[in-house]
Design an enzyme around this catalytic site. Structure first.
Site, PDB file in Angstrom:
ATOM      1  N   GLU A 312      48.999  46.140  69.995  1.00  0.00           N
ATOM      2  CA  GLU A 312      48.966  45.705  68.598  1.00  0.00           C
ATOM      3  C   GLU A 312      47.903  44.632  68.372  1.00  0.00           C
ATOM      4  OE1 GLU A 312      50.437  47.130  66.254  1.00  0.00           O
ATOM      5  OE2 GLU A 312      52.134  48.217  67.142  1.00  0.00           O
ATOM      6  N   ARG A 316      44.680  45.421  65.835  1.00  0.00           N
ATOM      7  CA  ARG A 316      44.719  44.679  64.572  1.00  0.00           C
ATOM      8  C   ARG A 316      43.775  43.476  64.579  1.00  0.00           C
ATOM      9  NH1 ARG A 316      50.695  45.201  61.912  1.00  0.00           N
ATOM     10  NH2 ARG A 316      51.564  46.772  63.304  1.00  0.00           N
ATOM     11  N   ASP A 445      50.793  59.346  69.960  1.00  0.00           N
ATOM     12  CA  ASP A 445      49.866  59.814  68.930  1.00  0.00           C
ATOM     13  C   ASP A 445      48.412  59.434  69.173  1.00  0.00           C
ATOM     14  OD1 ASP A 445      50.720  57.191  68.602  1.00  0.00           O
ATOM     15  OD2 ASP A 445      50.578  57.222  66.430  1.00  0.00           O
ATOM     16  N   GLU A 580      48.141  56.641  57.767  1.00  0.00           N
ATOM     17  CA  GLU A 580      47.583  57.808  58.462  1.00  0.00           C
ATOM     18  C   GLU A 580      47.165  58.935  57.518  1.00  0.00           C
ATOM     19  OE1 GLU A 580      49.627  55.333  61.244  1.00  0.00           O
ATOM     20  OE2 GLU A 580      50.422  56.321  59.449  1.00  0.00           O
TER      21      GLU A 580
END
Length: 649
Positions: A312, A316, A445, A580
């Site tokens: 993360e 980010r 993913d 997404e």
């Protein structure tokens, strides 16, 4: 070795006894046919000649209609011809050439026929038999797609090659025929990609900052549809409204709680602020950008005793700083990125070189979660773009080396299922764990997404990345793709110990854009057929809901008959403001120029405004997308929500 001239070839052939007998038998047969023809009566010969002439006349009369039917195959023939010419020409790199680790990819507008988009069942372009060739080096300029004059570049999300006037395009095609391949439906794209020297081979000096880009000019070049309300201004207003809530109630903190007019802290790194920097620049919000830059310069510090999640924090914060450096050229963003990157390095000090999930950026220690020694596959394989880019910019190879090692280890692991990977990997053994479950949703993913983007980033020289990506897409088509009963929507489900589940996370909606990006870079054209179909499905996940917003998880009806395709279970009906679907719409519009994708993005923004907008500032995630009267605000605005406006606009 080339074949000998024809006369010598015949002579060599007839010198062999068996070949000579075959040759004589052929001559005998030809003479026998002539004798039989002479034995026919004049009437018989005349009748045969008349029939042949009649067939020829009929063929000429029907030629236009027949040629129309053949014309549909021209794209396929052209692809095959150029595939042989383009991909066989440069399979081996020049002697002594070192593949560049990082590249500035072109991500520009590709010409595609919108009419063709509505016909996904047309003949597919065949799958490539060989890997695309490695390309020659060239340098490109940095900057957002709308401002590049010579080349369009955005290292993490991509840029685009500017349109060329017809006569110029013709000249380019004539000069660089061997540099072109054909994308889906015959659209021409440039196969040559820029590469740059390896950090380990170059002097250890930071790369020169890119020239600053005027954000106002960037926003001004965006296309705005006609109407009473400017869509571009509406998008800017949506961002300003979200930013107002953050500035008023959560300034410098990680996330806004818009209902309670407060904030929540995750890592204490100003996640929302850093995640929003590049969006503000792209939208031309100079005043807001200047305020945020001042905070980064004077307040953002990584010297604190706090555990952060490697994945993360990388996507980010590190990614936000690097992309903003590329857009603005401001050195402060690169310096902060370098400081953070060095503090994340202890995560890779594991027995297997598979990184731990958590790092204390103040103490320089790392560890797995308290309840397991596993990391998720998506997390350890979705940090590569940022670390490789940091090596390129600082000319320090250590960041790239650790993430490349992870990619190579995963490439060689057993336990895959036709390119599909399990969801977990053990940091001690370096092996997959909890095998048998395969999904393109949570925990797996972005592994697939980063395979393609790394291959493009590295100048298309790292064949193991492309191999893994192509195998995975074939595995998806073979095992996970189904069609719903009511509307024949194409879905990507999950496989659990060989049992299929028609469950599709919203996270899976990254896939249409990724497939389109691959086709734009020369990968098989039938990937675009799948992208078009999945894009429709992802939009229907919004449209079929009463609020016009997608659930976090959708289940689909595979039974025929009337009814909705999308089934939402009570625990899955929340919406977290995820980007997404909108990101994929951005790619699809850029590559196809089909306005429906931009319109779909506009519809989604309208739904966000109607059901998640908080009057005093900010947007909130909601609990129930099926209840427009009471959607159940959750009092949380995720940092990634402020990346959506730049894609809708």
């Amino acid at each position: 070795m080339y074949p000998p001239p024809r006369k010598d070839f015949i002579a060599l052939t007839l010198s062999d006894p068996h070949s000579r007998d075959a040759y004589n038998n052929g001559k005998h047969r030809r003479r026998s046919c002539w004798r039989k023809w002479k034995q026919l009566s004049r009437l018989q010969r005349s009748l045969i000649l008349f029939l042949l002439i009649l067939l020829l006349v009929v063929g000429l009369l029907f030629y236009p209609s027949v040629s129309e039917q053949w014309r549909g195959w021209s794209d396929k023939e052209e692809w095959l011809e150029l595939n042989d010419r383009g991909f066989k020409a440069e399979l081996s790199p020049a002697p002594g050439r070192a593949p560049a680790p990082v590249v500035q990819p072109h991500l520009g507008d590709a010409a595609a026929d919108p009419v063709a988009l509505a016909k996904p069942k047309e003949p597919h372009v065949p799958v490539l038999a060989k890997l695309p060739a490695k390309r020659k080096t060239s340098l490109n300029k940095r900057g957002p797609p709308s401002l590049q004059k010579d080349a369009n570049v955005s290292r993490l999300n991509g840029g685009g090659k500017p349109d060329v006037a017809p006569q110029e395009a013709g000249e380019e095609e004539e000069e660089d025929k061997d540099k072109t391949i054909v994308s889906w439906r015959g659209a021409m794209i440039e196969a040559d990609r820029a590469t740059e020297p390896s950090p380990s081979a170059a002097p250890k000096e930071a790369a020169a900052p890119p020239p600053p880009i005027d954000p106002t000019a960037a926003a001004a070049t965006l296309e705005v549809s006609s109407g009473n309300v400017s869509r571009l201004e509406a998008v800017r207003d949506a961002f300003r409204h979200a930013w107002k809530g953050y500035k008023d109630y959560a300034w410098g903190h990680d996330e806004l709680k818009p209902i309670s007019k407060s904030f929540s802290e995750w890592f204490g790194l100003g996640l929302t602020l850093v995640d929003s920097l590049d969006t503000m620049w792209i939208l031309g919000l100079k005043e807001e950008f200047a305020e945020a830059k001042s905070w980064v310069e004077n307040e953002l510090s990584f010297d604190k005793n706090v555990d952060v999640n490697l994945f993360e924090t990388t996507i980010r914060v590190l990614g936000g700083l690097l992309s903003t450096y590329h857009l603005s050229g401001e050195q402060v963003f690169l310096e902060k990125a370098k400081d953070l990157g060095s503090r994340l390095m202890p995560a890779f000090k594991t027995p297997s070189k598979i990184p731990y999930s958590d790092v204390n950026i103040g103490k320089g220690t790392a560890h797995p979660p308290r309840w397991t020694s596993d990391s998720t596959v998506a997390e350890v394989t979705s940090i590569q773009l940022e670390f490789r880019e940091l090596s390129h910019l600082t000319q320090d190879p250590q960041y790239q080396e650790v993430v490349n090692e992870v990619s190579k280890l995963v490439h060689q692991l057993p336990g895959k299922h036709d390119g599909l990977v399990p969801m977990f990997i053990n940091t001690n053994s370096g092996q997959f764990s909890h095998k048998g479950v395969f999904t393109l949703g949570a925990r797996a993913d972005s592994y697939y997404e980063y395979l393609l983007k790394q291959w493009i980033q590295g100048g298309k020289t790292e064949d193991h990345l492309l191999e893994d990506y192509l195998q995975a897409i074939e595995g998806v088509k073979k095992h996970l793709v189904r069609q719903t009963g009511p509307s024949r929507l194409t879905i990507v489900g999950e496989l659990s110990h060989y049992r299929f589940s028609a469950k599709m996370d919203h996270l899976v909606c990254f896939l249409p854009g990724t497939l389109a990006l691959g086709v734009h870079n020369g990968l098989p054209g039938d990937h675009m057929d799948l992208a078009v179909q999945l894009m429709e499905t992802c939009y229907q996940m919004y449209k079929q809901m009463e609020t016009g917003l997608s659930p976090e998880i959708a289940h689909f009806s595979l039974q025929g008959g009337a009814g909705q395709d999308v089934v939402v279970k009570p625990a899955d009906g929340h919406n977290l403001l995820r980007p997404e679907t909108v990101e994929s719409l951005f790619y699809m519009y850029r590559f196809t120029k089909n306005a429906k994708y931009r319109d779909w993005g506009w519809d989604i923004l309208q739904s966000f405004n109607k059901y998640t907008k908080v009057p005093n500032g900010g947007y909130t995630s909601i609990s129930n997308v099926r209840d427009p009267a009471n959607p159940g605000p959750r009092d949380k605005m995720e940092s990634f929500f402020l990346g959506i406006p730049s894609q809708v606009g």
